[in-house]
Design a protein around this motif. Structure first.
Motif, mmCIF file in Angstrom:
data_model
loop_
_atom_site.group_PDB
_atom_site.id
_atom_site.type_symbol
_atom_site.label_atom_id
_atom_site.label_comp_id
_atom_site.label_asym_id
_atom_site.label_seq_id
_atom_site.Cartn_x
_atom_site.Cartn_y
_atom_site.Cartn_z
ATOM 1 N N LEU A 173 71.976 5.771 10.986
ATOM 2 C CA LEU A 173 72.617 6.578 9.938
ATOM 3 C C LEU A 173 72.773 8.022 10.395
ATOM 4 O O LEU A 173 73.858 8.604 10.281
ATOM 5 N N LYS A 196 75.461 8.264 12.885
ATOM 6 C CA LYS A 196 76.822 8.121 12.346
ATOM 7 C C LYS A 196 77.282 9.417 11.685
ATOM 8 O O LYS A 196 78.434 9.827 11.824
ATOM 9 N N VAL A 197 76.352 10.061 10.970
ATOM 10 C CA VAL A 197 76.720 11.313 10.323
ATOM 11 C C VAL A 197 77.033 12.370 11.376
ATOM 12 O O VAL A 197 77.915 13.202 11.183
ATOM 13 N N LEU A 248 78.449 11.773 14.136
ATOM 14 C CA LEU A 248 79.601 11.249 14.874
ATOM 15 C C LEU A 248 79.237 10.692 16.246
ATOM 16 O O LEU A 248 79.968 10.844 17.212
ATOM 17 N N ARG A 249 78.061 10.047 16.347
ATOM 18 C CA ARG A 249 77.713 9.379 17.607
ATOM 19 C C ARG A 249 77.182 7.986 17.290
ATOM 20 O O ARG A 249 77.291 7.552 16.145
ATOM 21 N N TYR A 250 76.654 7.275 18.297
ATOM 22 C CA TYR A 250 76.334 5.867 18.111
ATOM 23 C C TYR A 250 74.877 5.601 17.762
ATOM 24 O O TYR A 250 74.579 4.643 17.068
ATOM 25 N N LEU A 264 72.005 1.613 20.890
ATOM 26 C CA LEU A 264 73.117 0.676 20.998
ATOM 27 C C LEU A 264 72.879 -0.386 22.060
ATOM 28 O O LEU A 264 73.212 -1.543 21.860
ATOM 29 N N TYR A 265 72.270 -0.029 23.177
ATOM 30 C CA TYR A 265 72.333 -0.922 24.329
ATOM 31 C C TYR A 265 71.296 -2.031 24.312
ATOM 32 O O TYR A 265 71.356 -2.928 25.135
ATOM 33 N N LYS A 276 73.532 -5.311 22.215
ATOM 34 C CA LYS A 276 74.710 -4.536 21.840
ATOM 35 C C LYS A 276 75.526 -5.201 20.737
ATOM 36 O O LYS A 276 76.188 -4.521 19.959
ATOM 37 N N PHE A 326 68.294 8.539 4.632
ATOM 38 C CA PHE A 326 69.590 9.200 4.810
ATOM 39 C C PHE A 326 69.439 10.719 4.746
ATOM 40 O O PHE A 326 70.216 11.453 5.351
ATOM 41 N N MET A 327 68.386 11.173 4.036
ATOM 42 C CA MET A 327 68.158 12.616 3.898
ATOM 43 C C MET A 327 67.967 13.290 5.260
ATOM 44 O O MET A 327 68.228 14.474 5.414
ATOM 45 N N VAL A 331 71.052 14.855 6.413
ATOM 46 C CA VAL A 331 71.660 15.883 5.576
ATOM 47 C C VAL A 331 70.888 17.188 5.631
ATOM 48 O O VAL A 331 71.481 18.258 5.753
ATOM 49 N N TYR A 332 69.560 17.100 5.558
ATOM 50 C CA TYR A 332 68.778 18.296 5.311
ATOM 51 C C TYR A 332 68.097 18.842 6.545
ATOM 52 O O TYR A 332 67.699 18.078 7.422
ATOM 53 N N TYR A 370 62.170 22.228 4.996
ATOM 54 C CA TYR A 370 61.641 23.352 4.221
ATOM 55 C C TYR A 370 60.435 23.950 4.940
ATOM 56 O O TYR A 370 59.731 23.260 5.670
ATOM 57 N N ALA A 377 75.498 18.913 -0.510
ATOM 58 C CA ALA A 377 74.998 18.611 0.834
ATOM 59 C C ALA A 377 74.995 17.111 1.060
ATOM 60 O O ALA A 377 75.450 16.623 2.102
ATOM 61 N N ILE A 378 74.522 16.366 0.066
ATOM 62 C CA ILE A 378 74.476 14.912 0.212
ATOM 63 C C ILE A 378 75.884 14.340 0.286
ATOM 64 O O ILE A 378 76.167 13.438 1.080
ATOM 65 N N GLY A 399 77.194 14.750 3.709
ATOM 66 C CA GLY A 399 76.624 13.725 4.589
ATOM 67 C C GLY A 399 77.329 12.401 4.442
ATOM 68 O O GLY A 399 77.670 11.748 5.429
ATOM 69 N N TYR A 410 80.716 12.377 6.067
ATOM 70 C CA TYR A 410 80.683 12.257 7.524
ATOM 71 C C TYR A 410 80.396 10.838 7.974
ATOM 72 O O TYR A 410 80.651 10.500 9.131
ATOM 73 N N LEU A 411 79.815 10.003 7.073
ATOM 74 C CA LEU A 411 79.565 8.607 7.437
ATOM 75 C C LEU A 411 80.860 7.880 7.745
ATOM 76 O O LEU A 411 80.869 6.892 8.470
ATOM 77 N N ILE A 422 83.776 9.280 8.965
ATOM 78 C CA ILE A 422 84.624 9.876 9.998
ATOM 79 C C ILE A 422 84.357 9.126 11.307
ATOM 80 O O ILE A 422 83.195 8.876 11.633
ATOM 81 N N PRO A 423 85.419 8.735 12.042
ATOM 82 C CA PRO A 423 85.183 7.993 13.289
ATOM 83 C C PRO A 423 84.355 8.795 14.284
ATOM 84 O O PRO A 423 84.389 10.025 14.297
ATOM 85 N N ARG A 424 83.632 8.066 15.109
ATOM 86 C CA ARG A 424 82.761 8.718 16.092
ATOM 87 C C ARG A 424 83.589 9.406 17.171
ATOM 88 O O ARG A 424 84.757 9.096 17.358
ATOM 89 N N MET A 425 82.952 10.339 17.905
ATOM 90 C CA MET A 425 83.674 11.019 18.980
ATOM 91 C C MET A 425 82.981 10.841 20.321
ATOM 92 O O MET A 425 83.150 11.638 21.230
ATOM 93 N N THR A 426 82.202 9.749 20.447
ATOM 94 C CA THR A 426 81.481 9.519 21.691
ATOM 95 C C THR A 426 82.413 8.965 22.759
ATOM 96 O O THR A 426 83.252 8.127 22.472
#
Lengths: 343, 172
Positions: free
Chosen positions: A46, A49-50, A52-54, A57-58, A61, A301-302, A305-306, A309, B18-19, B22, B25-26, B28-32
């Motif tokens: 998760l 993905k947020v 923008l990477r994988y 994975l390996y 696969k 999932f937090m 995002v965060y 603190y 903020a949530i 997040g 962004y779940l 949006i396609p990856r950029m790897t």
């Protein structure tokens, strides 16, 4: 042949007897391990993905690296657990085992369905929460026994933050007990008839309980005890090998137990059971597991995002916001009783 | 409304935003760039490893002088050393490069008065020993080793997308 069948039958009966099924299979040990394997992998996926990477994975696969954690566990098992010379050895070695155990214990108090439970007690909510409260004490002991400045700071942070979350956690749980008029988890689920879920009746208690569950298991944004970028790994800095694996798993197990309690108190527990899954205990168990897994996914999932603190901010949130909110939830419960919303 | 304010309601809204970000962004396609299977096409003038042409080198030594990481070094010509004594002209010096030190800044390429040193678009080379990364003038002349992939990789090239930032599409 007949003998073999009867032996098989006997083993099956033994496995499905409540006093063995609950601590060993669901919600006990086997499910605990499966949940850890799944949720840590899913947390990493998760967050990846947020960003923008994988993520992992390996390792296998085809399933997106789903058994990455099995590989990690094997690595932990075969790594050498180093015990530094200056530590308090007994406490150092027993600490992670007790911590993991203390996180697993409360599963015995959690019923799987109305007729399937290991122990029936009028205070099973208190039993579960009380057993959970062992953990922080053991974390403190670990922090002291490791004889390391980061461990000590982490242990003290755990001590501080325990005071901030434990009291409101109990108050918001007890407000639900007041609402249902019972501390028996089975009766709590039975009282949530139809769609009169605890979440809809007392959302204040639900939101405080969820935030405190995040806080007590050092999920983001309260990942203060093990703040990696500040104090390495907090109380668990000196650990390696499987001992480290246990300390890491323990907080996930605690989160899993709190999510089980949350789904029982606020989300109607094992109800509604779909008709095609009515086989006790599998059907209710699956429903309960699904609800708590959704909650756990929300919790992890937090991380994506965060940020984290500071300790003083977390303490301020605990004492200045969550404690009044949880006391408010008690009054909300009392108001609902006075209005006659609940029987 | 009370966005960004530090009132309790404003803070709650900030948390929800903020949530929401997040969750957005779940999807949006990856950029790897999956590196060993996909390889990015390198642009013109990419500062990769360095090729050396001994024919046009005038042994001025500027490359070794300018090198900020002390990776370039002038070596005495080996052949003149071997013969020794026999009314030889003054032995020449030629540059060699140490890739354990090189930072690929390209100063040597820029300062070379004859253009004997230039970049090639190779950067992904693995060496099996420390010594193999030190190129004497003779090795330096043959250039960096060829990159070998297990399978022929897909070539991709970067493209700037006004909405998504950098994206990769198949080259040619």
């Amino acid at each position: 042949m007949m003998n073999l069948m009867s032996l098989f039958r006997w083993i099956l009966d033994l496995l499905f007897s409540p006093w063995l099924f609950v601590p060993l299979i669901f919600p006990g040990l086997v499910t605990v391990f499966l949940v850890i394997l799944f949720i840590i992998w899913f947390e990493r996926k998760l967050a990846a993905k947020v960003q923008l990477r994988y993520g992992p994975l390996y390792v296998l696969k085809q399933l997106g690296g789903a058994i990455q954690l099995v590989a990690d566990l094997l690595r932990y098992l075969f790594a050498e657990p180093i015990i530094p010379a200056e530590t308090d050895k007994l406490a150092f070695v027993l600490g992670p085992i007790l911590l993991f155990g203390a996180s697993c214990f409360p599963t015995v108090a959690i019923p799987v369905s109305s007729s399937f439970y290991a122990i029936r007690s009028d205070i099973s909510l208190l039993v579960a929460l009380g057993l959970l409260a062992f953990g922080p004490a053991i974390t403190l002991i670990i922090g002291w026994a490791s004889n390391n400045k980061f461990s000590l700071i982490g242990g003290l942070r755990e001590g501080y933050i325990t005071m901030a979350y434990e009291i409101p956690l109990f108050i918001s749980a007890l407000s639900m007990a007041a609402l249902y008029g019972t501390m028996d988890l089975i009766e709590m689920v039975e009282s949530q008839v139809g769609w009169k879920w605890g979440l809809l009746l007392n959302p204040l208690a639900a939101i405080t309980f969820l935030i405190l569950a995040l806080m007590s298991t050092s999920r983001f944004p309260f990942e203060i005890v093990e703040a990696e970028s500040e104090i390495v790994m907090g109380p668990f800095t000196e650990y390696s090998g499987i001992l480290y694996g246990l300390t890491m798993g323990a907080s996930y197990v605690k989160f899993y137990v709190l999510c089980l309690l949350f789904s029982i108190m606020f989300l109607g527990g094992w109800k509604p059971v779909p008709s095609f899954l009515s086989w006790d205990p599998i059907g209710p168990a699956l429903v309960l597991l699904l609800k708590s897994l959704i909650l756990m996914v929300l919790g992890v999932f937090m991380r994506a995002v965060y940020p984290r603190y500071r300790i003083d901010q977390a303490l301020k949130i605990g004492w200045h916001m969550i404690l009044p909110l949880s006391i408010g939830s008690v009054f909300l419960s009392l108001g609902l009783i006075l209005l006659g919303v609940v029987p | 409304m009370s966005k960004g304010k530090s009132t309790p309601i404003g803070r709650l809204i900030n948390h929800l935003e903020a949530i929401e970000t997040g969750i957005k962004y779940l999807f949006i396609p990856r950029m790897t760039v999956m590196y060993p299977e996909e390889v990015m096409e390198l642009p013109e003038g990419y500062r990769g490893m360095i090729k050396y042409n001994k024919e046009i080198c005038i042994s001025c030594g500027l490359c070794a002088q300018i090198c900020p990481a002390d990776a370039m070094k002038m070596y005495l010509e080996e052949t003149s050393l071997a013969k020794g004594g026999e009314k030889q002209a003054k032995p020449k010096r030629y540059p060699g490069i140490n890739y354990t030190r090189c930072i690929f800044c390209g100063f040597c390429v820029d300062i070379c008065p004859t253009g004997a040193i230039e970049h090639v678009s190779i950067h992904d080379v693995a060496f099996d020993s420390f010594e193999a990364q030190i190129f004497k003038p003779k090795d330096f002349e043959t250039g960096p080793p060829k990159v070998r992939y297990k399978k022929p990789p897909r070539r991709v090239k970067p493209r700037m997308d006004p909405k998504r930032g950098i994206t990769y599409e198949p080259a040619d």
